[in-house]
Scaffold this motif. Structure first.
Motif: not given
Length: 133
Positions: A4, A7, A11, A23-25, A41-43, A99, A101, A122
């Motif tokens: 975390y 990220i 960011s 950007l979100w988790l 899990d990053v989007w 990570i 993505l 984020i």
């Protein structure tokens, strides 16, 4: 530093990129259920047609935080909506702490449901993340 923290550190670079809208988790880190073996899990919501460029920006920002010892691309795994996955691992982290993505094209216009989805935003530069009532 945990995943975390990684990220959060990269960011600001991602937020400055014009083709990256949000950007979100998702998953355990978003729900606060992560443990010392959890991946993250990053989007990212990105401009249509900008997957490769967005991954390059993410990679460069990540290299500023730590050494990438391996990465893998699943490539585009959905055409409608268009989604792509890319996985990174940083040297010094346990093998399972990857990570993950995922990228969606901005035209996807996904709507989250508060009863079904737990995410941790984020940044969201132009209200790309929307919720149903």
């Amino acid at each position: 530093m945990n995943l975390y923290g990684v990220i959060l550190k990269l960011s600001p670079v991602l937020e400055q990129a014009p083709m990256i809208n949000a950007l979100w988790l998702e998953g355990s880190w978003a729900a606060g259920k992560n443990n010392n073996e959890s991946d993250i899990d990053v989007w990212m919501d990105v401009a249509d047609g900008k997957f490769a460029e967005s991954i390059d920006i993410f990679r460069t920002a990540l290299q500023g935080v730590g050494k990438i010892d391996w990465e893998d691309s699943r490539g585009v795994y959905s055409e409608n909506p268009k989604l792509q996955k890319h996985t990174f691992h940083l040297e010094g982290f346990p093998l399972r702490q990857r990570i993950e993505l995922d990228l969606q094209e901005h035209s996807r216009k996904f709507v989250f449901n508060k009863d079904e989805h737990v995410i941790k935003v984020i940044f969201d530069k132009n209200n790309s993340i929307t919720w149903s009532t």
